[in-house]
Design a protein around this motif. Structure first.
Motif, mmCIF file in Angstrom:
data_model
loop_
_atom_site.group_PDB
_atom_site.id
_atom_site.type_symbol
_atom_site.label_atom_id
_atom_site.label_comp_id
_atom_site.label_asym_id
_atom_site.label_seq_id
_atom_site.Cartn_x
_atom_site.Cartn_y
_atom_site.Cartn_z
ATOM 1 N N LEU A 160 -11.074 -2.386 39.575
ATOM 2 C CA LEU A 160 -11.875 -2.738 40.082
ATOM 3 C C LEU A 160 -12.909 -2.162 41.269
ATOM 4 O O LEU A 160 -13.503 -2.426 41.642
ATOM 5 N N TYR A 194 -15.269 1.618 36.882
ATOM 6 C CA TYR A 194 -14.181 1.271 35.697
ATOM 7 C C TYR A 194 -15.347 0.659 33.867
ATOM 8 O O TYR A 194 -16.483 0.379 34.521
ATOM 9 N N PRO A 239 -15.552 -1.520 31.887
ATOM 10 C CA PRO A 239 -14.585 -2.990 31.255
ATOM 11 C C PRO A 239 -14.373 -3.255 29.602
ATOM 12 O O PRO A 239 -13.349 -3.468 29.536
#
Ligand code: TYM
Length: 348
Positions: free
Chosen positions: A51, A55, A57
């Protein structure tokens, strides 16, 4: 118990996001499988680290399982080693906060990776800055002796050692001070197009990086177009001849032959011959890995099962050290007997 206590404790981590390169193989996967033979190995999919830069999810779950499949495809054995996900063991996030008290702000600001990544991203998260503290906790929680990594992690390892020493000094002997294991050959695989730069998932061009998932023809082509120099001689001289030397290192990693033997093999040959041979050796190295990977990644439930077995082992192994950290730092226990409830940390 006594038998495992005598084996050195090995710990390493790798991020699930981003395509895995030949560099990751050389400094990471290859060493994980090797060190597993001699030590008690903990190999962590560091999803919390992912994180620190942007990025998706929706992709994190799949890339986490894919990385697990790749760790097994490159030779880790779920029985012998502990393969687990960082987010499954909450001690990692807790340790990061506690250790941030003994980490210097100035030292974090000097981390090369922070500076490089900060320059490449518009939004620079606090997580990108504090990330080496989380990494120090990963390692220290397991009373680790050795950390197999690539050369780019050298500075982070130095920081982890400083953090351990400062904590030990301030609060009393709590952590083993870990040592990095960085391979002499293949510790820093360079970009095929920019041989002065590291081969990197985030910073290399498509042609400059070789990915473990690349099909054979793509791999051959990337090596054919690799940058060399204007001489003709095939010899290992990283400073003067970074491109050619990188190719020799890659071939040595792929075949297990020494650099010397390779130099002798290519006496009188041209750069074209070298590039073809290196490309072929990498195809031979990666093809069976890719096949195993495809088979393993298809069985999601089995991967999840293996990761939960790993998480349980990792929780048990890290809990005594986390308890001791809280105790040494002077926290009141919330439950009677929380500290040393489980067991004393390894070696203390
Ligand atoms: P990561 O995920 O970027 O890389 C995983 C491993 O691959 C090595 N590597 C290379 N080795 C040789 N040549 C290259 N071009 C190359 N590129 C990458 C890296 O050195 C690494 O060993 N911060 C770490 C993950 C981490 C960690 C840890 C490692 C988190 N906690 C605790 C060891 C111990 C990282 O981002 O690696």
């Amino acid at each position: 118990m006594a038998a495992t206590e005598q084996k050195p404790r090995i710990f390493s981590g790798i991020q699930p996001t981003g395509r895995k390169t030949l560099g990751n193989y050389s400094g990471g996967f290859r060493q994980y499988a090797q060190t597993q033979e001699t030590g008690d190995g903990f190999f962590c999919i560091v999803d919390l680290h992912s994180l620190s830069v942007e990025y998706d999810p929706a992709e994190l779950r799949r890339s986490t399982l894919d990385l697990a499949a790749l760790l097994f495809a490159t030779g880790l054995d779920a029985e012998r080693s502990t393969v687990f996900c960082q987010s499954h063991v909450t001690a990692h996030a807790e340790a990061a906060w506690l250790l941030s008290a003994v980490t210097s702000y100035g030292q974090l600001g000097r981390m090369t990776q922070f500076k490089e990544k900060a320059a490449a991203h518009e939004f620079v998260s606090a997580a990108l800055f504090t990330y080496p503290v989380l990494m120090a906790g990963d390692i220290l929680l397991y009373q680790t002796d050795f950390v197999p990594v690539g050369d780019d992690q050298r500075q982070h390892l130095e920081l982890a050692r400083d953090v351990a020493q400062r904590f030990n000094h301030r609060y009393g002997e709590t952590f083993r001070v870990p040592e990095a294991i960085i391979p002499e050959i293949g510790g820093r695989i360079m970009d095929l197009q920019e041989p002065a730069d590291k081969m990197s998932t985030t910073l290399s061009s498509e042609q400059g990086a070789v990915y473990i998932a690349d099909p054979p023809d793509v791999i051959r082509k990337k090596f054919k177009t690799a940058v060399t120099d204007s001489e003709r001689e095939i010899r290992y001289a990283p400073r003067e001849k970074p491109g050619v030397s990188n190719l020799l290192e890659i071939m040595s990693v792929a075949t297990g032959e020494s650099i010397k033997a390779l130099e002798q093999r290519f006496v009188g040959a041209g750069y074209g011959d070298l590039k073809d041979a290196v490309g072929e050796s990498v195809v031979e190295l990666l093809s069976p890995i890719r096949e195993r990977f495809e088979a393993l990644r298809a069985d999601e439930r089995e991967l999840q099962r293996l990761l939960s077995v790993g998480a349980e082992k990792a929780r048990r192994a890290s809990e005594p050290t986390l308890d001791l950290m809280y105790d040494r730092m002077g926290f009141a226990t919330s439950e009677a007997g929380r500290f040393f409830g489980a067991a004393r940390p390894r070696g203390l």
